[in-house]
Write a protein that holds these residues in place. Structure first.
Motif, short mmCIF file in Angstrom:
data_model
loop_
_atom_site.label_atom_id
_atom_site.label_comp_id
_atom_site.label_asym_id
_atom_site.label_seq_id
_atom_site.Cartn_x
_atom_site.Cartn_y
_atom_site.Cartn_z
N ALA A 1 0.83 -1.21 0.00
CA ALA A 1 0.00 0.00 0.00
C ALA A 1 0.87 1.27 0.00
O ALA A 1 0.57 2.25 -0.70
CB ALA A 1 -0.93 -0.01 1.21
N GLU B 1 1.11 4.14 -2.84
CA GLU B 1 0.88 5.54 -2.48
C GLU B 1 2.02 6.42 -2.99
O GLU B 1 1.80 7.52 -3.51
CB GLU B 1 0.78 5.66 -0.95
N GLY C 1 -6.41 -1.86 2.27
CA GLY C 1 -5.11 -1.61 1.65
C GLY C 1 -5.09 -1.86 0.16
O GLY C 1 -4.34 -1.22 -0.58
#
Length: 375
Positions: free
Chosen positions: A215, A219, A317
């Protein structure tokens, strides 16, 4: 050193053999998928498995051949756990077969995997399996291979499969694995239900860490994409030379190169860990299901709730992962500089997506067990 598990009953007679695999529906209309599945797998049983077993005096039994009255699910579980030998047709990754196979793996008893070529499920593709082709010659070849495997196993013993060795990890005083039901295993140090899946909990924690790392990498890539995307868009609107826009794309590709590589490596480790855990978690759930509630212990429900928490973490996630992969795939045509990072990202998305379905299955089973207890 890997020791073998001999397959002989106490009277020296032939071992019991239970066959698990897709069965289909013998009462379904002719030409229907259910009826075709029944005919296909009956042919595998009659032309491959049964004659190979009978060559060595073994009479194999399928679930639809159980003659005694009673709860069929309980009977199947008992045969899966107690039979000296199990032959499992894993073609297509039938959910019931995978559940029964996971239950069998945790016993550490001999299991022979067979499967139609090209139809092996991803999560056990690494386990030694006898492949067969549905042609006449292919079935004959598979029968011969099974005959040889039985001959060697009955003579020298069967090597426990990797999942059984990893899950049990039982050692006797002389360093050799203890057989299920042996005196060593029945002593004070005998593993109980919680001992059987305690190691799995560590694996689940690592899976959670993997998902967090995935995750974060996504990001990071998303933030870099937004940052450089704005620059590339501005250059396009300013009608600057193509070389300037290409340089901006190259900078973007360079910026996401490291996180894309990290994402690929983490996803690969995550997929491998999930593959190793799947059979063990399903087996642990199967043991919990057949264990009386008053013998669970406090840690059992905690384990079940850990699976529910893992599902929630996965949903949070991994949200939008598929859309992220699709959006990234659309960038590959911009420049050759993007090919490697986009390839790494796409590979990661495919691997993660292919194995996270396991988490939903685990949580569904855990939820059912918790609700049954509450009821």
């Amino acid at each position: 050193m890997i020791t073998t598990l001999a397959v002989r009953d106490e009277q020296g007679g032939s071992p019991s053999c239970f066959v698990i695999g897709p069965i289909g529906n013998s009462y379904a209309p002719h030409g229907s998928p259910e009826r075709e599945a029944y005919e296909h797998h009956l042919r595998i049983f009659e032309q491959v498995i049964a004659p190979a077993c009978e060559r060595h005096g073994i009479t194999p039994l399928r679930a639809d051949g159980i003659a005694h009255a009673g709860d069929i699910n309980e009977q199947i579980c008992r045969h899966v756990i107690q039979s000296d030998l199990v032959i499992a047709d894993v073609s297509g990754g039938n959910p019931n077969v995978m559940y029964e196979l996971g239950l069998r793996h945790i016993t550490g008893k001999p299991t022979i995997h067979i499967g139609e070529h090209g139809q092996l499920p991803f999560d056990i593709a690494s386990i030694r399996t006898i492949h067969y082709h549905p042609s006449r010659s292919g079935l004959a070849d598979a029968r011969g291979i099974i005959e040889n495997a039985l001959e060697v196993g009955l003579r020298d013993g069967f090597e426990p499969l990797t999942p059984a060795r990893v899950l049990r990890g039982i050692q006797t005083a002389d360093g050799t694995p203890a057989l299920p039901g042996s005196e060593e295993e029945q002593g004070e140090e005998a593993p109980g239900l919680l001992d059987e899946f305690a190691a799995i909990e560590d694996g689940l924690e690592q899976v959670t860490e993997d998902m967090d790392a995935i995750a974060k990498a996504i990001e990071t890539i998303g933030a870099l994409t937004e940052q450089h995307g704005a620059e590339i868009s501005q250059l396009g609107q300013a009608n600057v030379p193509m070389s300037a826009r290409l340089a901006a794309v190259a900078r973007y590709a360079e910026s996401i190169g490291a996180p894309a590589e990290e994402l690929k490596d983490t996803a690969h480790a995550f997929a491998g860990r999930m593959t190793s855990l799947d059979s063990g978690v399903r087996a642990a759930l199967g043991l919990i299901e057949i264990t009386p509630r008053d013998e669970w212990g406090e840690g059992t429900e905690e384990f079940l709730r850990q699976l529910l928490g893992l599902e929630a973490a996965a949903q949070e996630g991994m949200a939008g992962l598929g859309g992220f992969g699709t959006a990234v795939d659309g960038l590959v045509g911009l420049s050759r500089h993007l090919r490697k990072p986009v390839k790494n990202i796409s590979s990661a998305v495919r691997q993660v997506t292919s194995v996270t379905a396991c988490i939903e299955d685990w949580a569904g089973a855990a939820r059912t067990l918790i609700q049954r207890t509450a009821g």
